[in-house]
Design a protein around this motif. Structure first.
Motif, short mmCIF file in Angstrom:
data_model
loop_
_atom_site.label_atom_id
_atom_site.label_comp_id
_atom_site.label_asym_id
_atom_site.label_seq_id
_atom_site.Cartn_x
_atom_site.Cartn_y
_atom_site.Cartn_z
N PRO A 1 95.78 41.25 89.33
CA PRO A 1 97.14 40.85 88.95
C PRO A 1 97.85 39.96 89.98
CG PRO A 1 96.81 43.19 88.55
CD PRO A 1 95.63 42.72 89.35
N ILE A 2 97.31 39.89 91.22
CA ILE A 2 97.93 38.98 92.19
C ILE A 2 97.86 37.55 91.67
CG2 ILE A 2 97.68 37.99 94.52
CD1 ILE A 2 96.75 40.72 95.47
N GLY A 3 96.76 37.22 90.97
CA GLY A 3 96.64 35.88 90.40
C GLY A 3 95.67 35.02 91.18
N SER A 4 95.86 33.72 91.08
CA SER A 4 94.88 32.78 91.65
C SER A 4 95.16 32.43 93.11
CB SER A 4 94.86 31.49 90.82
OG SER A 4 96.15 30.88 90.81
N ASN A 5 96.26 32.86 93.66
CA ASN A 5 96.63 32.53 95.04
C ASN A 5 96.99 33.78 95.81
OD1 ASN A 5 96.78 29.42 94.96
ND2 ASN A 5 98.02 30.02 93.20
N GLY A 6 96.69 33.76 97.09
CA GLY A 6 97.07 34.88 97.95
C GLY A 6 95.89 35.41 98.73
#
Length: 432
Positions: free
Chosen positions: A211-216
């Protein structure tokens, strides 16, 4: 090495040549390699692994690695691997002071000391080690056939020479050295000190973000592989090389007349990397409560049970603390995972006094731990305004199996026998 150029990208296909035209075009193993080189394949996975998981690099070198003498045992009193080489110990929290720097004159291999072990070479698990290096390795190279090595410098810069090129690694960086690849570690500042995770399981990779997504967290583009480099020497002109090999949990030695760092060109995705930990994009709460430390995972070595890692590499870097109505340091907990922790610099917020840079701690599976009494009292009464937790860098090797301390860790390392006293002043404050 003052202004090096590196290839970026974790797990990507790279190519590099130190001599123009050394890389073949359109094929991996031509009938005759350019410049009289030999083609050699280094595999980090089975040939039939799924394409996304397959790791391999083609090397174009002056002599192949088969040109080496016979191996014989090399005694090493303190580098242990596998649960069988650990000691029975009670389920107590353990903590050590910084590794002593006044060791006898020794190189990186000589200065390796295993704190704790689990698993088995060839099967899985990990080893948590300290190292102290007071001289270069010179005409000596190390090949770990049991696992990859994650090097975490704590004091002093290192020059790491690998078959694919050289990496300069300072405190605040890490180096990841693939299983089966020759390398040597030379201190640029003496003495040098730090930590090593010997990963006996699946290769480290970036964790999924969900769920953080594509960045981080850690970005693939920030992992830097070396450019091709080779020792330019005539055969036998500089003397024999000693090849130290880790195999089956033991050390072996052989000699060869030429340098193992004779790769003129290479291409593939099995490469050593360095990573600047300050580039880690920290995720944290902006409302309330203290999230799980898994949000600080840089690299993971997965196991056959999803979500239950063979080993995770986790950092606690500088970050903003903004949570409202929240006890901001780590809460008290008993974890199914076993946690080996080290401190690169500064203070750790849960242990402001007792945990020193260069030191280490071990909290095994279901061993309760958390902030000491001082940290609890301070955090319980602190004004909850946003503040920057700065000038600090701690890390954790977290593993699914209990870690067994070694004889060196229990008897010769600077073990703090009164560590548990840091919780002694936590009172029963209950009131009806």
């Amino acid at each position: 090495m003052t202004d090096p150029t590196y290839l970026a990208g974790f797990g990507n296909q790279h190519q590099s040549e130190a001599r123009t035209g050394a890389l073949p075009v359109g094929r991996n193993s031509p009938q005759r390699c350019a410049h009289g080189l030999y083609a050699e394949l280094l595999s980090g996975s089975a040939f039939t692994a799924p394409r996304a998981d397959n790791q391999r690099t083609w090397l174009y070198r002056r002599q192949p690695s088969v040109v080496v003498g016979g191996y014989r045992p090399l005694p090493h009193a303190t580098w242990k691997s596998g649960a069988a080489q650990g000691e029975a110990a009670p389920p107590d929290p353990l903590r050590w002071g910084p590794s002593q720097l006044d060791v006898s004159d020794g190189d990186f291999v000589d200065g390796l000391r295993s704190y704790a072990v689990n698993g088995e070479p060839g099967v899985g698990g990990m080893t948590a080690l300290a190292f102290v290096a007071t001289r270069p390795m010179g005409r000596r190279a190390l090949v770990n056939a049991d696992g990859e090595m994650l090097v975490v410098p704590q004091q002093g810069r290192l020059l790491i020479t690998t078959e694919l090129g050289r990496l300069e690694v300072a405190p605040g960086f890490i180096a990841l050295l693939p299983r089966g690849m020759a390398f040597k570690v030379d201190p640029l500042d003496v003495p040098a000190r730090g930590y090593v995770c010997e990963n006996l399981g699946a290769a480290f990779r970036l964790p999924e973000l969900g769920p953080i997504g594509s960045n981080g967290l850690a970005n693939a583009r920030d992992f830097e592989a070396p450019v091709a480099w080779y020792e330019d020497e005539a055969p036998t002109s500089a003397g024999a090389y000693e090849i130290v090999k880790r195999h089956g949990g033991q050390l072996w030695r052989a000699t060869q007349p030429h340098s193992p760092f004779n790769v003129v060109a290479w291409h593939g995705n099995l490469a050593p990397y360095r990573y600047d930990l300050s580039r880690f994009m920290t995720i944290n709460t902006v409302s309330f409560d203290h999230p799980d430390p898994s949000i600080f995972t840089v690299l993971t070595s997965p196991s056959d049970t999803p979500g239950w890692a063979n080993v995770d590499f986790v950092i606690f870097p500088p970050r903003w603390m903004v949570a409202e109505d929240t006890f901001r340091p780590p809460w008290y907990h008993r974890n199914v995972m076993s946690e080996f922790m080290g401190l690169v610099l500064g203070q750790y917020d849960a242990k402001p006094e007792g945990f020193k840079p260069g030191g280490a701690s071990l909290h095994n599976s279901y061993v309760p731990h958390g902030p000491d009494a001082e940290a609890f009292d301070k955090a319980s009464g602190a004004e909850l305004k946003p503040h920057k937790l700065d000038a600090t860098l701690a890390f954790m090797f977290e593993t699914r199996w209990p870690l067994k301390p070694t004889a060196w860790a229990l008897n010769d390392a600077p073990l703090e026998t009164t560590y548990a006293d840091c919780w002694r002043d936590l009172k029963d404050n209950f009131h009806a």
